[in-house]
Design a protein around this motif. Structure first.
Motif, PDB file in Angstrom:
ATOM      1  N   ILE A   1     -35.637  61.155  30.366  1.00 40.11           N
ATOM      2  CA  ILE A   1     -36.377  59.936  30.038  1.00 40.11           C
ATOM      3  C   ILE A   1     -35.605  58.687  30.479  1.00 40.11           C
ATOM      4  CG2 ILE A   1     -37.338  58.549  28.172  1.00 40.11           C
ATOM      5  CD1 ILE A   1     -38.918  61.057  28.843  1.00 40.11           C
ATOM      6  N   ASN A   2     -34.296  58.673  30.241  1.00 43.89           N
ATOM      7  CA  ASN A   2     -33.492  57.531  30.684  1.00 43.89           C
ATOM      8  C   ASN A   2     -33.478  57.423  32.207  1.00 43.89           C
ATOM      9  OD1 ASN A   2     -32.774  56.681  28.100  1.00 43.89           O
ATOM     10  ND2 ASN A   2     -30.992  58.033  28.028  1.00 43.89           N
ATOM     11  N   HIS A   3     -33.432  58.561  32.880  1.00 39.55           N
ATOM     12  CA  HIS A   3     -33.475  58.556  34.344  1.00 39.55           C
ATOM     13  C   HIS A   3     -34.788  57.963  34.847  1.00 39.55           C
ATOM     14  CE1 HIS A   3     -33.316  59.949  38.500  1.00 39.55           C
ATOM     15  NE2 HIS A   3     -34.462  60.589  38.303  1.00 39.55           N
ATOM     16  N   VAL A   4     -35.891  58.350  34.250  1.00 37.45           N
ATOM     17  CA  VAL A   4     -37.198  57.828  34.654  1.00 37.45           C
ATOM     18  C   VAL A   4     -37.290  56.331  34.379  1.00 37.45           C
ATOM     19  CG1 VAL A   4     -39.674  57.947  34.196  1.00 37.45           C
ATOM     20  CG2 VAL A   4     -38.331  60.051  34.337  1.00 37.45           C
ATOM     21  N   LYS A   5     -36.748  55.905  33.262  1.00 37.37           N
ATOM     22  CA  LYS A   5     -36.778  54.479  32.929  1.00 37.37           C
ATOM     23  C   LYS A   5     -35.989  53.664  33.935  1.00 37.37           C
ATOM     24  CE  LYS A   5     -36.075  51.329  29.051  1.00 37.37           C
ATOM     25  NZ  LYS A   5     -35.631  51.209  27.626  1.00 37.37           N
ATOM     26  N   GLU A   6     -34.852  54.186  34.394  1.00 39.98           N
ATOM     27  CA  GLU A   6     -34.046  53.469  35.373  1.00 39.98           C
ATOM     28  C   GLU A   6     -34.704  53.440  36.746  1.00 39.98           C
ATOM     29  OE1 GLU A   6     -30.180  55.165  35.486  1.00 39.98           O
ATOM     30  OE2 GLU A   6     -29.561  54.339  33.549  1.00 39.98           O
ATOM     31  N   ARG A   7     -35.372  54.516  37.117  1.00 38.23           N
ATOM     32  CA  ARG A   7     -35.950  54.595  38.464  1.00 38.23           C
ATOM     33  C   ARG A   7     -37.332  53.966  38.548  1.00 38.23           C
ATOM     34  NH1 ARG A   7     -35.318  59.719  42.338  1.00 38.23           N
ATOM     35  NH2 ARG A   7     -33.259  58.728  42.310  1.00 38.23           N
ATOM     36  N   PHE A   8     -38.169  54.168  37.543  1.00 37.65           N
ATOM     37  CA  PHE A   8     -39.550  53.704  37.619  1.00 37.65           C
ATOM     38  C   PHE A   8     -39.838  52.536  36.681  1.00 37.65           C
ATOM     39  CE2 PHE A   8     -39.610  58.219  38.789  1.00 37.65           C
ATOM     40  CZ  PHE A   8     -40.248  58.169  40.015  1.00 37.65           C
ATOM     41  N   GLY A   9     -38.891  52.223  35.776  1.00 35.37           N
ATOM     42  CA  GLY A   9     -39.135  51.151  34.822  1.00 35.37           C
ATOM     43  C   GLY A   9     -40.118  51.558  33.747  1.00 35.37           C
ATOM     44  N   ASP A  10     -40.789  50.585  33.188  1.00 34.52           N
ATOM     45  CA  ASP A  10     -41.769  50.848  32.127  1.00 34.52           C
ATOM     46  C   ASP A  10     -43.193  50.962  32.655  1.00 34.52           C
ATOM     47  OD1 ASP A  10     -39.782  50.767  30.170  1.00 34.52           O
ATOM     48  OD2 ASP A  10     -39.901  48.577  30.012  1.00 34.52           O
ATOM     49  N   SER A  11     -43.340  51.085  33.970  1.00 36.23           N
ATOM     50  CA  SER A  11     -44.677  51.128  34.567  1.00 36.23           C
ATOM     51  C   SER A  11     -45.303  52.515  34.513  1.00 36.23           C
ATOM     52  CB  SER A  11     -44.607  50.659  36.028  1.00 36.23           C
ATOM     53  OG  SER A  11     -43.736  51.490  36.785  1.00 36.23           O
ATOM     54  N   VAL A  12     -44.530  53.525  34.121  1.00 38.72           N
ATOM     55  CA  VAL A  12     -45.050  54.892  34.081  1.00 38.72           C
ATOM     56  C   VAL A  12     -44.965  55.423  32.652  1.00 38.72           C
ATOM     57  CG1 VAL A  12     -44.451  55.378  36.469  1.00 38.72           C
ATOM     58  CG2 VAL A  12     -42.781  55.832  34.680  1.00 38.72           C
ATOM     59  N   PRO A  13     -45.879  56.295  32.277  1.00 31.99           N
ATOM     60  CA  PRO A  13     -45.841  56.891  30.929  1.00 31.99           C
ATOM     61  C   PRO A  13     -44.791  57.991  30.840  1.00 31.99           C
ATOM     62  CG  PRO A  13     -47.727  57.732  32.137  1.00 31.99           C
ATOM     63  CD  PRO A  13     -47.072  56.719  33.035  1.00 31.99           C
ATOM     64  N   LYS A  14     -43.606  57.662  30.400  1.00 35.79           N
ATOM     65  CA  LYS A  14     -42.485  58.629  30.372  1.00 35.79           C
ATOM     66  C   LYS A  14     -42.772  59.811  29.465  1.00 35.79           C
ATOM     67  CE  LYS A  14     -39.818  55.304  29.012  1.00 35.79           C
ATOM     68  NZ  LYS A  14     -40.738  54.178  29.245  1.00 35.79           N
ATOM     69  N   GLU A  15     -43.548  59.575  28.385  1.00 35.97           N
ATOM     70  CA  GLU A  15     -43.813  60.649  27.428  1.00 35.97           C
ATOM     71  C   GLU A  15     -44.625  61.785  28.038  1.00 35.97           C
ATOM     72  OE1 GLU A  15     -44.372  57.494  26.938  1.00 35.97           O
ATOM     73  OE2 GLU A  15     -42.832  56.948  25.450  1.00 35.97           O
ATOM     74  N   VAL A  16     -45.307  61.508  29.150  1.00 33.56           N
ATOM     75  CA  VAL A  16     -46.095  62.546  29.806  1.00 33.56           C
ATOM     76  C   VAL A  16     -45.203  63.698  30.274  1.00 33.56           C
ATOM     77  CG1 VAL A  16     -47.546  63.040  31.816  1.00 33.56           C
ATOM     78  CG2 VAL A  16     -47.936  60.980  30.483  1.00 33.56           C
ATOM     79  N   LEU A  17     -43.963  63.385  30.637  1.00 30.82           N
ATOM     80  CA  LEU A  17     -43.047  64.421  31.101  1.00 30.82           C
ATOM     81  C   LEU A  17     -42.729  65.408  29.983  1.00 30.82           C
ATOM     82  CD1 LEU A  17     -40.602  62.252  33.228  1.00 30.82           C
ATOM     83  CD2 LEU A  17     -42.589  63.567  33.996  1.00 30.82           C
ATOM     84  N   LEU A  18     -42.475  64.892  28.786  1.00 37.11           N
ATOM     85  CA  LEU A  18     -42.251  65.775  27.637  1.00 37.11           C
ATOM     86  C   LEU A  18     -43.508  66.560  27.305  1.00 37.11           C
ATOM     87  CD1 LEU A  18     -40.157  63.425  25.308  1.00 37.11           C
ATOM     88  CD2 LEU A  18     -39.335  65.192  26.874  1.00 37.11           C
ATOM     89  N   LEU A  19     -44.659  65.944  27.520  1.00 38.67           N
ATOM     90  CA  LEU A  19     -45.929  66.632  27.315  1.00 38.67           C
ATOM     91  C   LEU A  19     -46.050  67.825  28.259  1.00 38.67           C
ATOM     92  CD1 LEU A  19     -48.774  66.575  25.935  1.00 38.67           C
ATOM     93  CD2 LEU A  19     -49.520  65.202  27.874  1.00 38.67           C
ATOM     94  N   CYS A  20     -45.687  67.620  29.510  1.00 41.61           N
ATOM     95  CA  CYS A  20     -45.750  68.702  30.500  1.00 41.61           C
ATOM     96  C   CYS A  20     -44.769  69.815  30.160  1.00 41.61           C
ATOM     97  CB  CYS A  20     -45.457  68.147  31.888  1.00 41.61           C
ATOM     98  SG  CYS A  20     -46.674  66.966  32.499  1.00 41.61           S
ATOM     99  N   LEU A  21     -43.562  69.434  29.790  1.00 41.22           N
ATOM    100  CA  LEU A  21     -42.564  70.431  29.407  1.00 41.22           C
ATOM    101  C   LEU A  21     -43.032  71.259  28.227  1.00 41.22           C
ATOM    102  CD1 LEU A  21     -39.266  68.344  29.711  1.00 41.22           C
ATOM    103  CD2 LEU A  21     -39.903  70.308  31.113  1.00 41.22           C
ATOM    104  N   GLY A  22     -43.600  70.596  27.226  1.00 40.02           N
ATOM    105  CA  GLY A  22     -44.027  71.303  26.024  1.00 40.02           C
ATOM    106  C   GLY A  22     -45.199  72.238  26.266  1.00 40.02           C
ATOM    107  N   ILE A  23     -46.183  71.775  27.015  1.00 46.34           N
ATOM    108  CA  ILE A  23     -47.382  72.586  27.254  1.00 46.34           C
ATOM    109  C   ILE A  23     -47.036  73.845  28.048  1.00 46.34           C
ATOM    110  CG2 ILE A  23     -49.578  72.660  28.484  1.00 46.34           C
ATOM    111  CD1 ILE A  23     -50.016  69.771  27.737  1.00 46.34           C
ATOM    112  N   THR A  24     -46.355  73.667  29.165  1.00 47.99           N
ATOM    113  CA  THR A  24     -46.057  74.833  30.009  1.00 47.99           C
ATOM    114  C   THR A  24     -45.012  75.746  29.372  1.00 47.99           C
ATOM    115  OG1 THR A  24     -44.477  73.458  31.248  1.00 47.99           O
ATOM    116  CG2 THR A  24     -46.692  73.694  32.156  1.00 47.99           C
ATOM    117  N   SER A  25     -44.128  75.198  28.534  1.00 50.70           N
ATOM    118  CA  SER A  25     -43.185  76.056  27.825  1.00 50.70           C
ATOM    119  C   SER A  25     -43.924  76.984  26.869  1.00 50.70           C
ATOM    120  CB  SER A  25     -42.158  75.215  27.063  1.00 50.70           C
ATOM    121  OG  SER A  25     -41.258  76.034  26.364  1.00 50.70           O
ATOM    122  N   GLY A  26     -44.910  76.440  26.154  1.00 53.39           N
ATOM    123  CA  GLY A  26     -45.711  77.271  25.262  1.00 53.39           C
ATOM    124  C   GLY A  26     -46.493  78.332  26.013  1.00 53.39           C
ATOM    125  N   VAL A  27     -47.072  77.945  27.153  1.00 55.00           N
ATOM    126  CA  VAL A  27     -47.804  78.916  27.974  1.00 55.00           C
ATOM    127  C   VAL A  27     -46.866  79.985  28.497  1.00 55.00           C
ATOM    128  CG1 VAL A  27     -49.133  79.201  30.099  1.00 55.00           C
ATOM    129  CG2 VAL A  27     -49.577  77.245  28.603  1.00 55.00           C
TER     130      VAL A  27
END
Length: 403
Positions: free
Chosen positions: A202-228
């Motif tokens: 999350i810190n890496h994404v914030k440094e590279r893309f700033g606040d213009s992208v929804p960082k929480e989506v990455l955790l969403l992707c990790l969680g969904i596919t981990s469960g699958v």
């Protein structure tokens, strides 16, 4: 050094959860799942509540990194042990479903936490999360063990407690199995870089893309596919014979290491989402097949302590890896090198694990020549092979009846 100091809090908490696992397994054998789970949830609740009253980062090392994490460890492991008291035929499937529940909260909590932090600040958010720990505390009272623990076995009907022997408490005989030793030290070797993306992404994404992208989506992707992944690979492991299940973990380490190295190469947010989807899928693979592999290597009688020792060894790389990555970021001003290096240990650990099926097969060949009370081990293994063959013919019927 703010990044490395902050990373210590998170990594210390994850490390302590696993570091306490051998102790938790002993206490569970002695006092039962219910008492250990209830006390653990109470300790975790106290640690989380006390964390909400601190104003500097130093006290969090104890309140959150140690107290809360130890409580979670004592509450978590009995929740898996209790499954074996109620489920036999489909224990693997049930274990996959239960562990997939954590992925559900991984998906939902980032959005909930963002709303809470923005509206009621961090400290009040921790107090709100105490409600979940209290629910866990109440849930612990529902654990009704069906298998007597060591306390009941030693005390007899009168309920007198007699401390079991040291050999029964700490079963170090599992380390006499060479294939288990390779597994128990190969996995920690891979984990030095395994959790770096989860802590610093999350810190890496914030440094590279700033606040213009929804960082929480990455955790969403990790969680969904981990469960699958936990559901798919857990079921798939049932069809892979013996210690060859290790190859699933080898594949998971290979892809996770590769995905870690690709994170710095993603200059488009969509590419980073794809990386997280694959990483979560194979993270679920790694988690869900640990118990089946331990069963194949040491047998059902020693599997509990074997898993406990493994989780304890895993605590070291999980605690050290993320802070080292944070230190590299402080020195170099970027996370790129940290992610590149984080991909190396999983590749090395996966290569070490490749030898386990061959080593395990050689051990079985040696055992065939040893007589055991007038009956050769070869005959015993033939009987075992018959049982395994019968078991492999049943999953289709079980699946049809279960679905």
């Amino acid at each position: 050094l703010i990044f490395s100091f902050a990373a210590w809090v998170t990594s210390l908490s994850m490390g302590m959860i696993f570091f306490c696992s051998p102790i938790v397994s002993i206490f569970t054998d002695l006092f039962g799942c219910r008492k250990v789970a209830v006390v653990g949830a109470a300790v975790g609740l106290a640690g989380l509540l006390s964390s909400s009253f601190v104003s500097t980062i130093e006290p969090l090392y104890f309140t959150y990194g140690i107290l809360f994490a130890c409580g979670c460890s004592f509450a978590y492991q009995p929740s898996l042990v209790i499954l074996g008291h109620y489920f036999k035929k489909r224990l693997g499937l049930v274990n996959g479903i239960v562990t997939a529940g954590s992925s559900l909260f991984t998906v939902s909590l980032p959005f909930l936490l963002k709303v809470l932090v923005d509206s009621v600040d961090l400290f009040n958010t921790l107090r709100v999360l105490c409600i979940l720990m209290f629910v866990l505390f109440l849930a612990g009272f529902t654990y009704k063990p069906l298998v007597p623990n060591a306390k009941n076995k030693e005390g007899g009907k009168k309920g007198k407690f007699k401390l079991p022997s040291e050999k029964k408490i700490c079963n170090f005989s599992v380390f006499k199995v060479l294939s288990y030793r390779i597994w128990a030290f190969g996995i920690p070797a891979a984990l030095f870089g395994y959790f770096v993306p989860y802590v610093h992404l999350i810190n890496h994404v914030k440094e590279r893309f700033g606040d213009s992208v929804p960082k929480e989506v990455l955790l969403l992707c990790l969680g969904i596919t981990s469960g699958v992944g936990r559901l798919i690979f857990g079921r798939l492991a049932d069809y892979i014979p013996g210690a060859k299940k290790i190859y699933l973990q080898v594949a998971s380490f290979f892809f996770i290491g590769l995905m870690s190295m690709m994170i710095p190469l993603c200059h488009v947010f969509g590419a980073l989402i794809a990386v997280c989807l694959f990483m979560g899928l194979f993270d679920g693979c790694f988690i869900c097949i640990m118990a089946p592999i331990a069963f194949e290597l040491v047998g059902a009688q020693d599997v509990s302590q074997a898993i406990g020792f493994l989780l304890g060894l895993m605590s070291v790389p999980m605690t050290v890896g993320p802070p080292v990555a944070g230190l590299l970021r402080d020195k170099l001003g970027t996370y790129d090198v940290a992610f590149y290096l984080a991909g190396v240990p999983p590749l090395i650990g996966g290569a070490i694990l490749c030898f386990i099926p061959w080593v395990h097969e050689q051990q079985k060949l040696k055992e065939r020549a040893k007589p055991v009370d007038g009956e050769t081990t070869e005959k015993m293994l033939e009987n075992e092979s018959t049982l395994v063959l019968d078991a492999t013919e049943k999953p289709v019927g079980d699946l049809e009846s279960g679905i």
